[in-house]
Design an enzyme around this catalytic site. Structure first.
Site, mmCIF file in Angstrom:
data_model
loop_
_atom_site.group_PDB
_atom_site.id
_atom_site.type_symbol
_atom_site.label_atom_id
_atom_site.label_comp_id
_atom_site.label_asym_id
_atom_site.label_seq_id
_atom_site.Cartn_x
_atom_site.Cartn_y
_atom_site.Cartn_z
ATOM 1 N N PRO A 142 -38.554 -2.448 -69.227
ATOM 2 C CG PRO A 142 -38.754 -0.765 -70.822
ATOM 3 C CD PRO A 142 -38.961 -1.062 -69.381
ATOM 4 C CD GLU A 143 -34.571 -6.853 -67.273
ATOM 5 O OE1 GLU A 143 -33.749 -7.751 -67.539
ATOM 6 O OE2 GLU A 143 -35.157 -6.791 -66.182
#
Length: 274
Positions: A2-3
């Site tokens: 997750p960015e």
DNA sequence: AGCAGGACCTGATGGC
DNA sequence: TGCCATCAGGTCCTGC
């Protein structure tokens, strides 16, 4: 992993699912996930408090509760938050479950156990160094060309390392940095200050446009990312370089290469990135 | 101060 | 088949 686009997608999902819900309890299976307070204090004091709003700062999720406290969650690489209308149990790598008064729950699981959760009063947020030292949000007005230009000029690191630095800019990770540099036609190993004015302008535009498009596609699912409702994203179909080693560049046809830059697996086109 | 590299983790993959 | 080594990456920490 997750960015920013994935965390933003999760935030939007949680906003639909959690707003107004009242905590009824917490079960903690892996104590390492909870940095503060103690399990006992969380179990004792969280019940009865309601979710008033959900924000994102960089890759951090901030659940604002109505009494002025905040649940801070960082998913790191493999952390997952999945909402369920009925009690959840039995899934692998499940570390913590928040249950709500109406019987629904929010499960936090994480294969690698790097994900972290804090619960603290809003005024203590500044004590979390990871958050207080974050650079500007790339999609906000705080991030503007003069800032980028100034930072590029004063740093000596390569451009890949700079873009990964959360204190320079909040929310970018390995996948989007590679994609942004490809869009801007800049090689990842270039020193920050070596970028021409044209390249700096292209980089500024690429940071914004790649992130905006990835949010529209609800993030990138490379291995196991899922949003709060359990759905995959679709930006992986748009990736130009990440994970495409030995495949032809979609812009010029040259073979995509991979090497380690700034300690990270780095994908780039040796022809159209200069 | 700024920067590089290791530690933290587990699952997937590849070599023998 | 099974075993071992390596790799994946976000952030914190240490040391130069």
């Amino acid at each position: 992993m997750p960015e920013l686009p994935e965390v933003e997608t999760i935030r939007r999902g949680l906003e639909q699912l959690l707003l107004g819900r009242e905590f009824a309890g917490v079960e903690v299976f892996y104590h390492g996930s909870l940095k503060s307070p103690s399990v006992e204090e969380l179990q004792q004091k969280l019940p009865g408090r309601r979710v008033a709003g959900i924000e994102r700062r960089g890759k951090y999720l901030l659940l604002n509760l109505h009494d002025g406290t905040i649940l801070v969650i960082h998913l790191r690489m493999t952390g997952k938050l999945v909402f369920s209308r009925v009690a959840a149990s039995g899934q692998k790598h499940l570390h913590l479950i928040f249950s709500f008064a109406d019987g629904s729950c929010l499960a936090f699981s994480d294969i690698r156990k790097f994900g972290t959760i804090w619960w603290l009063p809003k005024e203590c947020l500044v004590e979390l160094k990871g958050i207080s030292s974050l650079g500007p949000e790339p999609l906000s007005a705080d991030f503007h060309f003069p800032y980028l230009d100034r930072e590029l000029e004063k740093r000596t690191v390569n451009i890949k390392a700079l873009l990964l630095n959360q204190q320079f800019l909040a929310g970018l990770g390995n996948i989007y940095v590679d994609e942004i540099l490809h869009r801007a036609c800049v090689l990842p190993g270039r020193s920050s200050r070596s970028l021409t004015r044209t390249e700096r302008l292209a980089l500024f535009a690429a940071i914004r446009s790649v992130l905006e498009e990835a949010i529209v596609k609800r993030g990138t699912t490379v291995s196991d990312y899922r949003d709060a409702a359990g759905s995959a994203g679709s930006f992986q179909e748009e990736l130009q370089v990440y994970g495409r080693r030995n495949q032809p560049c979609r812009r010029c046809g040259q073979t995509i290469e991979r090497k380690v830059v700034a300690g990270r697996g780095t994908h780039f086109c040796p022809l159209c990135q200069r």
